[in-house]
Motif scaffolding. Structure first.
Motif: not given
Lengths: 565, 227
Positions: A355-356, A359, A397, A401-402, A405, A408, A415-417, A456, A459, A462
């Protein structure tokens, strides 16, 4: 085929093996008991008969012999043995009272003479002569006293004696009304007593060979014996063992009732067949119990394995087994789990690193290209080229990203907010999108105001976009798309239905698989990465909700998103 | 306006500096945490942009240090999208906003303006272009005195464009901002919506307020008419 329980297998196997063994041994012993019993009877009656046949006897002797049997066998069993004596021309000399008459009809087997043994090889008919007469006699005397002495005083009194009266008088030498051991064994030899020739008649000394008492001095050769023939015959409901014997003067037939022997065997059989099934049931139960005990570590391992998910990889099988094989299994499973946990953590670290790492260059690329687009002359070829590159970076991008995700989600770290998400807002915008982008589709909606969920927003948006895009892509021309939103208890449900051909059964679960498309030939025209539904479901599940394909109804495919609210 | 950028990646640092300078910002930069912290605690800034992952002191530690000195300078954090915990922790520590990488320059600029305004007690609520006004709070759009009815998507599109007049947006950028990044890039949805927004906000005569930049995308016409 439904697999059998291991315990059941072990129990049945132990039942089978032990059952076969027990039955085998049982049958063997039953047969052997019968055989040995019969051999014993054979030997007994043969010995009885041959003893008599070694000498020539007067006719009256046979009644005495028959009576002496009462001494050999106690009274109540006296009719166990029956004898019948014929002379050479088949005239009956004597027959026991209880002789089964049926046997008279039995054809007398022809008996052949036994070869006369060579003189020096002939066994001495008398026990070792070195023994003094007292000792030779003492065994027989003892048996006589003990058999008749019912009050246990070591003597036989008149009422205890069951022979003829005059014999008592003969034996009671000192006339004290009892016969003592000394009276029988001492004093003049029996043959000198009055009527001594008949001594054997009352059977007092029947245990000892008769000729032991009468020394055959200067006698001619003993009669020639015939080879006995033994048969089992049936009479009055039970079996008899019949020995046909004879010498050159008489034929002697001795029959022994087998009912006692058969009764013993039957009792054994009864006990055997009563106990065996119980024992076998016990063995099967023991097999079941032992197998269960042996399997306990396996049960524990199973339970641990069930508890292991991407989130609980730190679980280990407790070391409970006492047996080497199972200890090894535990060890192997635990080391496998170690490796699994390690690789999962590596994968998680990789996705974080990726990711890091990804990105940063994407940010640079996008930022520089964006600056270039802004700086270039509007509408210039240069600006168009930058813009094209910028668009491609945008796709890249989104793809990265997908994948991140999903990576993860795989290690349970999506983890979702838990913000407040306005589902009504999202649904209304989705309806607007469909109306705008797919004007050929009719849109129906049932969207109540103020429906919120926890999660979230980006998300969930999406997920809904993915559902909407699919509905538009796969709807039949001039089809219908229907949005509905509702609260059921603590769960918000958004259902998106569109007219489309049904999804084939075998594809229904696969559509949630990564990079999967039902119609491979259409994928190019329709576009998309094939990650959408898979990721959408992962996101829904990370929210403690779900995304499912509903049953096909009325020509419509329908997906439902559930989220906690 | 004086801004401090603390970012360890020199390439990112370089394009941010370039982008901000174009917009008239004065930019100081630091490429590690310790240097960033010493600058932040000694120099007065109007805003600070902090990367979270830094060599030396990390972004959150710098933020904590700044806030411990009762310094209320607006701070925008740069994070990786998926690190939710860092975002939450950053906001708890008193960050004013966060931006996830990769981001667009104009987004950073818009947020810088927003946090500075918010600090000075004047939140940006009205955007204006000619006789067109957009109220960001009530989501009202007025042409002269006439209220215009815009849908949620149309409003989102107009808001993005009118915030940065003269800036060129590609279709993907517009999609990403208004719909989210996961939209099918081959769709013509942007063109459809632009047409609809134009039909609502454009004056009866004269050129459109939203210009088409051929082969690239769209931009909102500056009031003075220059590109």
């Amino acid at each position: 085929m439904k697999p059998f329980l291991f315990r059941f297998k072990i129990a049945s196997l132990s039942l089978l093996i032990s059952g076969a063994l027990v039955l085998g041994f049982g049958v063997f012993f039953l047969v052997e008991i019968g055989r040995v019993g019969l051999a014993r009877v054979d030997q007994e009656i043969k010995a009885l008969g041959e003893t008599q046949l070694r000498r020539q006897h007067p006719r009256e002797h046979w009644a005495g012999f028959d009576r002496s049997l009462e001494f050999i066998y106690s009274d109540d069993r006296a009719d166990r043995i029956a004898v019948r004596v014929c002379n050479a021309d088949n005239t009956v000399l004597f027959v026991s009272d209880h002789w089964p008459v049926q046997f008279d009809e039995t054809v007398q087997p022809a008996l052949v003479f036994a070869p006369r043994p060579a003189r020096d090889a002939m066994p001495p008919p008398i026990p070792p002569r070195a023994l003094p007469p007292e000792e030779r006699l003492s065994g027989a005397v003892n048996r006589f006293i003990v058999r008749l002495d019912s009050d246990g005083d070591g003597k036989v009194s008149r009422h205890e004696f069951n022979g003829p009266e005059d014999h008592f008088e003969d034996l009671d030498r000192n006339g004290d009304g009892t016969i003592s051991k000394a009276e029988v064994s001492k004093g003049p030899p029996f043959r000198e007593m009055p009527g001594g020739g008949e001594m054997a008649r009352h059977g007092a000394l029947a245990g000892a060979p008769t000729h032991a008492l009468r020394r055959p001095m200067n006698r001619s050769l003993p009669p020639r014996l015939r080879v006995p023939v033994l048969r089992t015959l049936s009479a009055s409901g039970h079996d008899w063992r019949v020995a046909f014997m004879g010498n050159e003067f008489v034929t002697l037939t001795v029959a022994a009732d087998l009912s006692e022997l058969r009764g013993e065997a039957a009792a054994f059989r009864r006990v055997f067949f009563a106990i065996t099934p119980l024992a076998l049931i016990g063995l099967a139960a023991a097999g079941w119990f032992l197998a269960s005990r042996a399997l306990r570590p396996v049960t524990i391992i199973t339970r641990t394995a069930e508890a292991i998910t991407a989130r609980g990889l730190d679980q280990r099988v407790p070391r409970t087994a006492a047996d080497a094989e199972l200890q090894r299994l535990e060890h192997v499973i635990n080391s496998m789990l170690d490796r699994l946990e390690r690789s999962f953590h590596q994968a998680a670290r990789f996705s974080a690193d990726a990711a890091h790492e990804l990105q940063t260059p994407l940010t640079v690329l996008q930022g520089e290209l964006d600056n270039a687009v802004q700086e270039a002359v509007a509408g210039s070829e240069e600006q168009q080229r930058y813009s094209l590159l910028l668009e491609e970076v945008g796709s890249l991008k989104a793809m990265v990203q997908k994948l991140l995700l999903l990576a993860r989600a795989d290690v349970g770290q999506l983890v979702v907010s838990s913000e407040d998400v306005d589902l009504t807002d999202i649904a209304v915008s989705a309806v607007e999108d469909v109306e705008t982008m797919a004007s050929h589709l009719a849109v129906e909606s049932d969207i109540p105001n103020g429906i919120h969920a926890k999660g979230d927003t980006a998300l969930i948006g999406q997920v809904v976009r993915n559902m909407t895009t699919n509905a538009m892509k796969y709807s039949s021309a001039d089809g219908v798309v229907r949005f509905s939103l509702a609260i059921h208890g603590a769960v918000a449900r958004m259902t998106l239905t569109n007219t489309a051909p049904p999804i084939p059964m075998e594809d229904q679960e696969k559509i949630f698989t990564r990079f999967y498309r039902i119609d491979k030939s259409r994928s190019r025209a329709i576009g998309g990465t094939g990650l959408g539904l898979s990721l959408a479901r992962e996101i829904a599940r990370a929210h403690a909700g779900d995304l499912v394909l509903d049953p096909y109804r009325n020509g419509r495919v329908s997906f439902t998103l559930t989220l906690p609210c | 306006m004086k801004v401090l950028i603390v970012e360890d990646d020199r390439k990112i640092l370089s394009f941010i500096r370039k982008g901000l300078k174009e917009q008239g910002f004065t930019v100081d930069t630091a490429s590690d945490g310790d240097e960033g912290y010493s600058l932040a605690s000694t120099q007065p800034y109007d805003a600070i942009v902090l990367d979270i992952m830094l060599p030396g002191r990390d972004g959150l530690s710098i933020l904590r240090g700044i806030r411990n000195h009762r310094d209320t300078v607006p701070v925008i954090l740069l994070t990786a999208r998926s690190s939710l915990n860092e975002r939450i922790e950053g906001l708890d520590l008193g960050a004013d906003d966060y931006l996830t990488k990769p981001f667009y320059m104009e987004e950073l600029i818009a947020r810088l303006h927003a946090v500075v305004r918010r600090r000075s007690g004047q939140p940006l609520s009205m955007l204006q272009s000619g006789n067109l006004t957009v109220n960001l709070i009530t989501r009202e759009v007025k042409q002269a005195e006439t209220s215009l009815e815009l849908t949620a998507r149309e409003f989102g599109l107009l808001e993005l464009l009118i915030r940065s007049p003269g800036r060129v947006f590609t279709r993907t950028q517009l999609l990403e901002h208004v719909w989210g990044y996961d939209f099918d890039p081959e769709t013509n949805v942007v063109d459809v919506y632009i047409r609809r927004v134009r039909s609502k906000i454009d004056p009866d005569e004269g050129p459109s307020r939203i210009e088409t930049v051929r082969g690239v995308g769209y931009r909102f016409r500056r009031e003075d008419g220059s590109a």
